[in-house]
Design a protein around this motif. Sequence first.
Motif, PDB file in Angstrom:
ATOM      1  N   CYS A  58       1.095  -1.381   0.075  1.00 29.15           N
ATOM      2  CA  CYS A  58       0.273   0.376   0.004  1.00 29.15           C
ATOM      3  C   CYS A  58       0.655   1.189  -0.230  1.00 29.15           C
ATOM      4  O   CYS A  58       0.528   2.234  -0.968  1.00 29.15           O
ATOM      5  N   PHE A  59       1.998   1.554   0.222  1.00 31.15           N
ATOM      6  CA  PHE A  59       2.863   2.590   1.297  1.00 31.15           C
ATOM      7  C   PHE A  59       4.595   2.774   0.613  1.00 31.15           C
ATOM      8  O   PHE A  59       5.175   3.374  -0.309  1.00 31.15           O
ATOM      9  N   THR A  88      -2.437   3.741  -7.662  1.00 34.39           N
ATOM     10  CA  THR A  88      -3.993   3.266  -7.541  1.00 34.39           C
ATOM     11  C   THR A  88      -3.982   1.142  -7.228  1.00 34.39           C
ATOM     12  O   THR A  88      -4.226   1.703  -6.173  1.00 34.39           O
ATOM     13  N   CYS A 136      -1.853  -0.465  -5.949  1.00 31.34           N
ATOM     14  CA  CYS A 136      -1.152  -0.673  -4.535  1.00 31.34           C
ATOM     15  C   CYS A 136      -2.118  -0.203  -3.519  1.00 31.34           C
ATOM     16  O   CYS A 136      -1.856  -0.681  -2.167  1.00 31.34           O
ATOM     17  N   GLY A 137      -2.816   1.144  -3.386  1.00 31.31           N
ATOM     18  CA  GLY A 137      -3.014   2.016  -2.550  1.00 31.31           C
ATOM     19  C   GLY A 137      -4.223   1.062  -2.340  1.00 31.31           C
ATOM     20  O   GLY A 137      -4.984   0.741  -1.182  1.00 31.31           O
ATOM     21  N   ALA A 171      -4.897  -2.110   0.719  1.00 32.47           N
ATOM     22  CA  ALA A 171      -6.277  -1.574   1.839  1.00 32.47           C
ATOM     23  C   ALA A 171      -6.864  -2.621   2.171  1.00 32.47           C
ATOM     24  O   ALA A 171      -7.542  -2.690   3.267  1.00 32.47           O
ATOM     25  N   LEU A 226      -6.458   4.147   4.307  1.00 31.67           N
ATOM     26  CA  LEU A 226      -4.879   4.371   4.101  1.00 31.67           C
ATOM     27  C   LEU A 226      -5.235   4.408   2.168  1.00 31.67           C
ATOM     28  O   LEU A 226      -3.590   4.328   1.899  1.00 31.67           O
ATOM     29  N   GLY A 227      -5.745   4.048   1.448  1.00 32.17           N
ATOM     30  CA  GLY A 227      -5.974   4.003   0.242  1.00 32.17           C
ATOM     31  C   GLY A 227      -5.575   5.226  -0.173  1.00 32.17           C
ATOM     32  O   GLY A 227      -4.526   5.700  -1.207  1.00 32.17           O
ATOM     33  N   SER A 271      -4.604   7.800   1.379  1.00 36.46           N
ATOM     34  CA  SER A 271      -3.029   9.210   1.507  1.00 36.46           C
ATOM     35  C   SER A 271      -2.188   7.921   1.437  1.00 36.46           C
ATOM     36  O   SER A 271      -0.879   8.227   1.329  1.00 36.46           O
ATOM     37  N   SER A 272      -1.307   6.602   0.915  1.00 30.55           N
ATOM     38  CA  SER A 272      -1.245   6.092  -0.121  1.00 30.55           C
ATOM     39  C   SER A 272      -0.564   6.224  -1.049  1.00 30.55           C
ATOM     40  O   SER A 272       0.247   6.307  -1.420  1.00 30.55           O
ATOM     41  N   ILE A 273      -1.517   6.778  -1.525  1.00 27.62           N
ATOM     42  CA  ILE A 273      -1.772   6.800  -3.229  1.00 27.62           C
ATOM     43  C   ILE A 273      -1.173   8.249  -3.208  1.00 27.62           C
ATOM     44  O   ILE A 273      -0.195   8.453  -4.103  1.00 27.62           O
ATOM     45  N   GLN A 293       2.533   7.921  -2.315  1.00 24.60           N
ATOM     46  CA  GLN A 293       3.593   7.591  -3.720  1.00 24.60           C
ATOM     47  C   GLN A 293       3.515   8.448  -4.420  1.00 24.60           C
ATOM     48  O   GLN A 293       4.937   8.539  -5.294  1.00 24.60           O
TER      49      GLN A 293
END
Length: 566
Positions: A307-308, A432, A434-435, A439, A493-494, A496-498, A501
Amino acid sequence: MRERREVPAWVWLLLPVVLARQVRAQEQNRVVFMLGTFQNVSLSQNETVQAVVSRIPPEVAFITLQFHTQNRNTTISYTGALGLGLSQTAVDSGLLLPLTPSQTAVSLFLLSRNGGHMEGTGVILPYTSTDPVPGACNMELQLDVDPNIYLRYNLYETTIQFAPANIGYARGEAPPACDVSTGSNTRWRLEYHIYQYFLPENDLTERSLFSSVQAVANVQGMSRRGRRVTTLSSKDRTVAVFSSIPGQGVIYSVIVWDPLSNTSASYIPVHTYACSFNSTMDGCQTIGKVSTKVFFTIAGLAGLFVCFFGHRFFKCELFCMGFSFSAFFFFVLITRTTDLSYNIRLSLTAVIGVVGGVILVMSWWRFGSVMACAVVLGLILGFLLASIVFFTPFGDLDVFRSSDAVFWVTFCCIMLVVPLFFIRWPREGNITTCGVAGAYAVVLAVNAYIHTSLSYITLNILKRFLNSDFNTAFTDVPLQDIDFVMITVWVVLGVSSIVLQLYRERSRPFFPPSPYIMWLQERERRKTNVLDPSHHVPSLPARFFTRVRQLTNRMEPAGEHTPLLL
């Protein structure tokens, strides 16, 4: 309007005596019911309790007695002895009793034939001559008039079945014929409303069940609090199929409606947790297998890393995505084609997932095709988005439930649209994926310990893969407090991680280069660039054999071997 009469003082004086007599009557295996009021009853093993109701108004044409326990069967009988067609045994059991013209009191019997002490709750509901009679046109089940709903479940689906109803009739009259004609004055005008009511999530207590049953036992309570899933006409089969939700308590009820007289009556509601309270392994209290918890805990940790940090550590991301892609479809394959136990299937799925992840990483390492890997990542994101779409009430439309072809074509179209955006924006699409997917893996890891309905986003699709008859099941599940918390976690989570990155990778190359291509380029550079000191370095085999010769040959001493000249 009736005048309100003042209660005489002597009534209040006799009230304690009446209550004391009722308490003594209950101690003598006799429980007094009041119409429409729930009564909690305790039953010991091999005990028979008489349920009595009196002062039935003359406008009441028939009554139903329903009795509910959490997980132990109870028998309701017209008589004190068991007889074929005279009793009903179930966790949620009930009987219907037409009344004679002069009848003002009724006695029925509750019997416990298995298990020890048990607690239950029951109620007697009155109906008039204009109300439809549930189960009065029974042709298949054991009772002549059967108001019960028969429930069965498995891992994939929960099925309810009930007997057709008849139109109402007054005391002392003969019941109308069931199948002589199909006119508007017969039972063929009746409609059946199928309801479901979800109990509080992760609550397996008797108190929660009894309070919920008491809230939705009659027509008014279920119509107000329950969710009407579908309506069946008298020409339809009296069967409905729902998606099983192990560990989640659900109450199902059928309300038969007479459109001519605008009256309704309720069948006996039934409940299920889609699991067993008696199983020591994989029961309702221990529904999560240890292997499942280990599998999804590791998957959740990997999902949090992806995710991150997925785009930065591209090889790790490819391995995790290849693992997910291959593990899902291999689990479907071995489940449909073999009878292996769950733990063996899960172990084989993990092994094949590792192989799939390695293959995806090695394909990128060898060929360096970012676009091929982006297509796989796009399919994973597309699968997740399509599953979310069909998780909504959109997935319960009749067009998708009646035709597998329409469902899978629509599902594949949604899934294949996503990779098209990866062609234009590969880095943004990869981040996207990954996030969102990372998550969601965290959500699944939480679901292994605390049940959340969000797991059914993908589980419903898995069930449809595995079960050919799952298309008829209603898949809508409730969203309760824990689900809204997990939706918030997923979104936070999704997003913030997008954002993180995209910001971190803004000045770096879109994708890291393939190690194999870099090695080829480096080798070619060393061959052609004579100014490069590495150009004059012998190859690895030449250096190896040189070292071997040095170890085996005798070294000549250094120094002068000729005589010195004076």
